[in-house]
Design an enzyme around this catalytic site. Structure first.
Site, PDB file in Angstrom:
ATOM      1  N   GLU A 268       0.841  -1.193   0.000  1.00 52.50           N
ATOM      2  CA  GLU A 268       0.000   0.000   0.000  1.00 52.50           C
ATOM      3  C   GLU A 268       0.881   1.250   0.000  1.00 52.50           C
ATOM      4  OE1 GLU A 268      -3.680   1.834   2.643  1.00 52.50           O
ATOM      5  OE2 GLU A 268      -2.132   0.654   3.658  1.00 52.50           O
ATOM      6  N   LYS A 345      -9.874   1.441  -2.142  1.00 58.50           N
ATOM      7  CA  LYS A 345      -9.933   1.073  -0.731  1.00 58.50           C
ATOM      8  C   LYS A 345     -11.310   1.477  -0.212  1.00 58.50           C
ATOM      9  CE  LYS A 345      -7.233   1.347   3.542  1.00 58.50           C
ATOM     10  NZ  LYS A 345      -5.978   1.872   4.150  1.00 58.50           N
ATOM     11  N   CYS A 379      -5.179  -3.097   2.928  1.00 53.06           N
ATOM     12  CA  CYS A 379      -4.859  -2.894   4.343  1.00 53.06           C
ATOM     13  C   CYS A 379      -6.076  -3.007   5.260  1.00 53.06           C
ATOM     14  CB  CYS A 379      -4.150  -1.561   4.504  1.00 53.06           C
ATOM     15  SG  CYS A 379      -3.269  -1.388   6.085  1.00 53.06           S
TER      16      CYS A 379
END
Length: 537
Positions: A268, A345, A379
């Protein structure tokens, strides 16, 4: 002189790229009924490749049927559509199931004279015979019942009258003609089917080539479907310019390709070194705009490397200002066929939202690759179980988790959740994190990572559920071979079968509409993953 005429009507196995045509067909075949989302259709096909069929007429999808393999207990006991189909995705398919279960059938109403339904049922029968299955079980619609129930009586009475020829039902009569036998009525099978008053006829076709008194031997072969995975634990370092950054990335792509890896994943925010050579300190919004300016060059270079090195590249994540002005954290995925895909995300961390004003995305879907469908959870997204479950319902067997954590505490949150996702979804999870520090770049002061390739915890896999892992906080490339066929075995015959054993009679996840896949071709709303099939059978 010989000529070759082009086929006008063709029946073949469905593939994920048929999803849009299938969605349009459902809208034509069942107007006024909820439609499938594209994600749900792709899930049906990905979860049992070869078990779904389309009919094409002049290259247009005019027929579709979906099936899965299930156990005798599941096929013959009481159930409803949502429970047995895993809310439409077909995730309860078992490679060890001895019965074929048909849960969707749709034919273009303008072309019913071409016997498309008959052709699709023939494909189902051939599949059952080819796999030595005991037969086919379906829950057939009863579209004449609601109109006739005052004089027909109960759903069971109606079915009995259709079987004895006292009444005719366009669907049930057709299935009886196709040698299906009635088992009874599944009441409240599909509440949205108003024509059937929500009920369905429970029907069976028995394979004449299988001895019904012989115990089936449906052991799933421990075949080999090998994929080589590489995860890059990348050192955050200052660079002189964009070209130097790309050279650093290309080094690891080159090494992974030399080892014949199928995938390489980067961490990331792996592009934040592009801010290290700025001559003045940038505020967060200036930094985002500067990074956004690199996006076309970044995707071009990732595509070049994917093609030249014959490897699929999961480009970590790259903060980008979208066309609507929102700032999003996006993974750019460059496949070795030259295509580029994106995954936003979904959940920005409080830190990202505060410092960078990053907004959460609203789309989460699998990416079709030459090694099958994959998913990307950036993440923090790995800490939300429903996201991984959505990807696996669509057929993902590998989930990539690029992450960026500054402390061991943050890292362990991602690590423990990634391991849980591998266990509860019986899939592989590949983690990739940053190490080191990046002076003069906000939010990159210190990094902690131990990248890993994680597996379910069962007999075919590594003892600790870890196929490979990196040394902590050291820049390196970590690789492992995984066998996708082991996942099929575990889901069908494993010590536990988390994916299949979910209680769909108690709970399910509905994904809200979104602009990318929340509308049917007709413009009506589509509950993604929450559609109760109008077709049945």
């Amino acid at each position: 002189m010989t000529t070759t005429a082009k086929k006008r009507l063709e029946v073949r196995a469905a593939v994920p790229t048929d999803a849009r045509g299938i969605q349009r067909l459902i809208a034509r075949a069942y107007p006024g009924m909820p439609n499938y989302s594209l994600a749900t259709i792709r899930g049906q096909i990905n979860n049992f490749p070869g078990g779904c069929f389309v009919a094409l007429y002049d290259a247009k999808v005019v027929g579709y049927c979906a099936t899965m393999r299930v156990s005798k207990t599941m096929a013959f006991s009481y159930h409803d559509w949502e429970e047995i189909t895993a809310n439409g995705f077909g995730t309860r398919h078992s490679a060890a199931g001895e019965w074929l279960y048909g849960y969707e059938m749709a034919v273009d109403p303008k072309l019913r004279g071409l016997r498309i339904g008959q052709r699709l049922y023939d494909e189902r029968k051939e599949l059952a015979e080819e796999l030595d299955l005991h037969g086919i079980v379906i829950a057939g619609r009863m579209p004449g019942y609601a109109r006739a129930k005052r004089r027909a009586g109960s759903p069971a009475d109606y079915l009995e009258k259709v079987v004895t020829g006292k009444l005719r039902d366009q669907v049930i009569s057709f299935q009886l003609k196709n040698q299906f036998e009635p088992l009874g009525v599944l009441e409240n099978y599909l509440p949205e089917d108003k024509q059937s008053d929500g009920h369905a006829a429970h029907l069976v076709w028995r394979n004449p080539y299988v001895n019904p008194d012989e115990a089936p031997e449906m052991r799933v072969p421990r075949g080999v479907e090998s994929v080589r995975l590489a995860t890059c634990q990348l050192q955050a370092r200052a660079v002189q310019d964009f070209d130097e950054f790309i050279r650093n990335i290309e080094y690891f792509v080159d090494v992974a390709a030399d080892y014949r890896s199928d995938f390489i994943v980067f961490p990331e925010l792996f592009t934040l070194p592009l801010l290290s050579f700025e001559t003045k300190k940038l505020n967060p919004m200036e930094a985002i705009d500067k990074l956004t300016g690199y996006t076309p060059r970044l995707t071009k270079e990732l595509t070049r490397m994917a093609l030249e090195y014959n490897i699929n590249i999961i480009g970590g994540s790259h903060p980008t200002r979208a066309d609507d002005g929102d700032i999003q954290n996006i993974a750019y995925v460059a496949l070795r066929d030259g295509s580029v895909h994106t995954q936003e995300k979904i959940h920005p961390t409080p830190n990202e939202a505060f410092w960078w004003n990053i907004k959460g995305g609203d789309a989460l879907d699998v990416i079709q690759t030459d090694c099958g469908p994959i998913g990307v959870l950036i993440c923090y997204d790995s800490e939300f179980p429903e996201l991984a479950r959505r990807l696996v319902d669509q057929g993902a067997r590998i989930i990539f988790v690029p992450f960026c954590t500054d402390s061991r505490l943050g890292y362990m949150r991602v690590r423990y959740c990634a391991q849980a996702r591998a266990i509860e979804n019986q899939c592989y999870v590949v983690m990739s994190g940053n190490v080191g520090n990046l002076p003069n770049v906000d939010n990159m002061d210190i990094q902690y990572a131990q990248s890993a390739i994680l597996t379910p915890c069962d007999l075919p896999f590594a003892r600790d559920g870890i196929a490979a892992e990196s040394t902590e906080n050291v820049e390196t490339l970590t690789m492992a071979d995984v066998n996708l066929a082991d996942l099929s075995w575990a889901r069908a015959e494993g010590t536990v079968r988390n994916l299949r054993d979910r209680r769909f009679d108690l709970y399910h996840i509905d994904w809200d509409n979104n602009p990318d896949h929340g509308h049917a071709p007709s413009g009506g709303p589509v509950p993604a993953g929450g559609h109760n099939s109008p077709g049945g059978g």
